[in-house]
Design a protein around this motif. Structure first.
Motif, PDB file in Angstrom:
ATOM      1  N   ARG A  46       0.800  -1.234   0.000  1.00 41.60           N
ATOM      2  CA  ARG A  46       0.000   0.000   0.000  1.00 41.60           C
ATOM      3  C   ARG A  46       0.823   1.269   0.000  1.00 41.60           C
ATOM      4  NH1 ARG A  46      -4.381  -1.994   4.367  1.00 41.60           N
ATOM      5  NH2 ARG A  46      -5.419  -3.484   2.997  1.00 41.60           N
ATOM      6  N   ALA A  47       2.007   1.220   0.550  1.00 48.26           N
ATOM      7  CA  ALA A  47       2.841   2.422   0.644  1.00 48.26           C
ATOM      8  C   ALA A  47       3.611   2.711  -0.643  1.00 48.26           C
ATOM      9  CB  ALA A  47       3.811   2.285   1.807  1.00 48.26           C
ATOM     10  N   ILE A  48       3.591   1.788  -1.595  1.00 48.42           N
ATOM     11  CA  ILE A  48       4.315   2.011  -2.856  1.00 48.42           C
ATOM     12  C   ILE A  48       3.570   3.075  -3.667  1.00 48.42           C
ATOM     13  CG2 ILE A  48       5.160   0.983  -5.004  1.00 48.42           C
ATOM     14  CD1 ILE A  48       5.044  -1.763  -3.570  1.00 48.42           C
ATOM     15  N   PRO A  49       4.230   4.187  -3.984  1.00 47.60           N
ATOM     16  CA  PRO A  49       3.572   5.203  -4.807  1.00 47.60           C
ATOM     17  C   PRO A  49       3.307   4.675  -6.216  1.00 47.60           C
ATOM     18  CG  PRO A  49       5.623   6.041  -3.845  1.00 47.60           C
ATOM     19  CD  PRO A  49       5.568   4.572  -3.583  1.00 47.60           C
ATOM     20  N   ILE A  50       2.131   5.007  -6.754  1.00 43.86           N
ATOM     21  CA  ILE A  50       1.767   4.623  -8.121  1.00 43.86           C
ATOM     22  C   ILE A  50       1.540   5.890  -8.925  1.00 43.86           C
ATOM     23  CG2 ILE A  50       0.071   3.468  -9.600  1.00 43.86           C
ATOM     24  CD1 ILE A  50      -0.508   1.580  -7.240  1.00 43.86           C
ATOM     25  N   VAL A  51       2.293   6.027 -10.003  1.00 42.49           N
ATOM     26  CA  VAL A  51       2.139   7.156 -10.920  1.00 42.49           C
ATOM     27  C   VAL A  51       1.452   6.626 -12.169  1.00 42.49           C
ATOM     28  CG1 VAL A  51       3.331   8.886 -12.311  1.00 42.49           C
ATOM     29  CG2 VAL A  51       4.210   8.296 -10.033  1.00 42.49           C
ATOM     30  N   VAL A  52       0.282   7.165 -12.465  1.00 41.54           N
ATOM     31  CA  VAL A  52      -0.468   6.747 -13.648  1.00 41.54           C
ATOM     32  C   VAL A  52      -0.039   7.609 -14.825  1.00 41.54           C
ATOM     33  CG1 VAL A  52      -2.759   6.544 -14.695  1.00 41.54           C
ATOM     34  CG2 VAL A  52      -2.425   5.949 -12.276  1.00 41.54           C
ATOM     35  N   VAL A  53       0.441   6.949 -15.866  1.00 40.90           N
ATOM     36  CA  VAL A  53       0.837   7.601 -17.112  1.00 40.90           C
ATOM     37  C   VAL A  53       0.045   6.905 -18.204  1.00 40.90           C
ATOM     38  CG1 VAL A  53       2.760   8.150 -18.640  1.00 40.90           C
ATOM     39  CG2 VAL A  53       3.157   7.955 -16.180  1.00 40.90           C
ATOM     40  N   THR A  54      -0.924   7.604 -18.787  1.00 42.20           N
ATOM     41  CA  THR A  54      -1.798   6.933 -19.740  1.00 42.20           C
ATOM     42  C   THR A  54      -2.307   7.897 -20.801  1.00 42.20           C
ATOM     43  OG1 THR A  54      -3.712   5.451 -19.916  1.00 42.20           O
ATOM     44  CG2 THR A  54      -3.919   7.283 -18.381  1.00 42.20           C
ATOM     45  N   ALA A  55      -2.616   7.353 -21.953  1.00 46.29           N
ATOM     46  CA  ALA A  55      -3.235   8.123 -23.026  1.00 46.29           C
ATOM     47  C   ALA A  55      -4.759   8.028 -22.939  1.00 46.29           C
ATOM     48  CB  ALA A  55      -2.762   7.603 -24.379  1.00 46.29           C
ATOM     49  N   LYS A  56      -5.248   7.208 -22.035  1.00 45.03           N
ATOM     50  CA  LYS A  56      -6.686   7.010 -21.874  1.00 45.03           C
ATOM     51  C   LYS A  56      -7.333   8.304 -21.401  1.00 45.03           C
ATOM     52  CE  LYS A  56      -9.938   4.177 -19.126  1.00 45.03           C
ATOM     53  NZ  LYS A  56     -11.024   4.430 -20.000  1.00 45.03           N
ATOM     54  N   ASP A  57      -8.440   8.661 -22.032  1.00 44.59           N
ATOM     55  CA  ASP A  57      -9.234   9.795 -21.561  1.00 44.59           C
ATOM     56  C   ASP A  57     -10.030   9.324 -20.358  1.00 44.59           C
ATOM     57  OD1 ASP A  57      -8.438  11.665 -23.479  1.00 44.59           O
ATOM     58  OD2 ASP A  57      -9.906  10.931 -24.927  1.00 44.59           O
ATOM     59  N   LEU A  58      -9.708   9.868 -19.206  1.00 48.75           N
ATOM     60  CA  LEU A  58     -10.372   9.430 -17.984  1.00 48.75           C
ATOM     61  C   LEU A  58     -11.747  10.076 -17.841  1.00 48.75           C
ATOM     62  CD1 LEU A  58      -7.417   9.552 -15.440  1.00 48.75           C
ATOM     63  CD2 LEU A  58      -8.349   7.572 -16.610  1.00 48.75           C
ATOM     64  N   THR A  59     -12.728   9.245 -17.595  1.00 49.99           N
ATOM     65  CA  THR A  59     -14.085   9.729 -17.336  1.00 49.99           C
ATOM     66  C   THR A  59     -14.197  10.075 -15.859  1.00 49.99           C
ATOM     67  OG1 THR A  59     -14.931   7.544 -16.761  1.00 49.99           O
ATOM     68  CG2 THR A  59     -14.994   8.162 -19.110  1.00 49.99           C
ATOM     69  N   ALA A  60     -15.291  10.692 -15.482  1.00 42.90           N
ATOM     70  CA  ALA A  60     -15.540  10.977 -14.068  1.00 42.90           C
ATOM     71  C   ALA A  60     -15.573   9.674 -13.272  1.00 42.90           C
ATOM     72  CB  ALA A  60     -16.843  11.749 -13.914  1.00 42.90           C
ATOM     73  N   ALA A  61     -16.149   8.625 -13.851  1.00 39.31           N
ATOM     74  CA  ALA A  61     -16.209   7.326 -13.183  1.00 39.31           C
ATOM     75  C   ALA A  61     -14.805   6.740 -13.006  1.00 39.31           C
ATOM     76  CB  ALA A  61     -17.087   6.362 -13.971  1.00 39.31           C
ATOM     77  N   ASP A  62     -13.936   6.913 -14.012  1.00 39.20           N
ATOM     78  CA  ASP A  62     -12.553   6.441 -13.899  1.00 39.20           C
ATOM     79  C   ASP A  62     -11.845   7.149 -12.749  1.00 39.20           C
ATOM     80  OD1 ASP A  62     -12.811   4.774 -16.132  1.00 39.20           O
ATOM     81  OD2 ASP A  62     -11.947   6.262 -17.495  1.00 39.20           O
ATOM     82  N   ARG A  63     -12.034   8.447 -12.666  1.00 36.45           N
ATOM     83  CA  ARG A  63     -11.388   9.222 -11.594  1.00 36.45           C
ATOM     84  C   ARG A  63     -11.884   8.780 -10.223  1.00 36.45           C
ATOM     85  NH1 ARG A  63     -11.282  13.232 -15.647  1.00 36.45           N
ATOM     86  NH2 ARG A  63      -9.164  13.958 -15.954  1.00 36.45           N
ATOM     87  N   LEU A  64     -13.169   8.471 -10.130  1.00 39.20           N
ATOM     88  CA  LEU A  64     -13.720   7.988  -8.863  1.00 39.20           C
ATOM     89  C   LEU A  64     -13.098   6.645  -8.476  1.00 39.20           C
ATOM     90  CD1 LEU A  64     -17.502   8.922  -9.074  1.00 39.20           C
ATOM     91  CD2 LEU A  64     -15.788   9.846  -7.503  1.00 39.20           C
ATOM     92  N   ARG A  65     -12.881   5.774  -9.466  1.00 45.66           N
ATOM     93  CA  ARG A  65     -12.245   4.476  -9.187  1.00 45.66           C
ATOM     94  C   ARG A  65     -10.841   4.644  -8.638  1.00 45.66           C
ATOM     95  NH1 ARG A  65     -12.585   0.034 -13.832  1.00 45.66           N
ATOM     96  NH2 ARG A  65     -11.727  -1.280 -12.191  1.00 45.66           N
ATOM     97  N   LEU A  66     -10.146   5.677  -9.092  1.00 39.33           N
ATOM     98  CA  LEU A  66      -8.785   5.926  -8.632  1.00 39.33           C
ATOM     99  C   LEU A  66      -8.749   6.798  -7.380  1.00 39.33           C
ATOM    100  CD1 LEU A  66      -7.074   6.618 -12.061  1.00 39.33           C
ATOM    101  CD2 LEU A  66      -6.838   4.566 -10.649  1.00 39.33           C
ATOM    102  N   ASN A  67      -9.850   7.388  -7.012  1.00 43.11           N
ATOM    103  CA  ASN A  67      -9.910   8.294  -5.868  1.00 43.11           C
ATOM    104  C   ASN A  67      -9.314   7.627  -4.631  1.00 43.11           C
ATOM    105  OD1 ASN A  67     -10.517  10.650  -4.467  1.00 43.11           O
ATOM    106  ND2 ASN A  67     -12.470   9.838  -3.806  1.00 43.11           N
TER     107      ASN A  67
END
Length: 75
Positions: A46-67
């Motif tokens: 859990r303490a490992i930082p995750i940096v998301v690098v993506t070309a995917k257009d994030l929807t509001a629902a996607d952002r909520l999943r990553l919240n």
């Protein structure tokens, strides 16, 4: 360490923990959202930082999943 997909990355995490994970949300076999879910289920990871690098257009629902798992930087 490098992994060609999320399943291989989880196997590699079991072998040793990196200081940082660079993650593309669009991967074969397991998408980045599923990968983050698996990583956050293991207390030791859990303490490992995750940096998301993506070309995917994030929807509001996607952002909520990553919240709570990632922070946003549009720079």
């Amino acid at each position: 360490m490098v992994a060609e997909n999320g399943r291989v990355a989880l196997e590699r995490l079991a072998e040793g923990q990196p200081g940082l994970i660079l993650l593309d949300l669009m991967m074969p076999e397991m998408d980045g959202f599923q990968f983050v879910d698996h990583v956050r289920q293991h207390e030791a990871w859990r303490a490992i930082p995750i940096v998301v690098v993506t070309a995917k257009d994030l929807t509001a629902a996607d952002r909520l999943r990553l919240n709570g798992y990632v922070t946003r930087d549009n720079s």
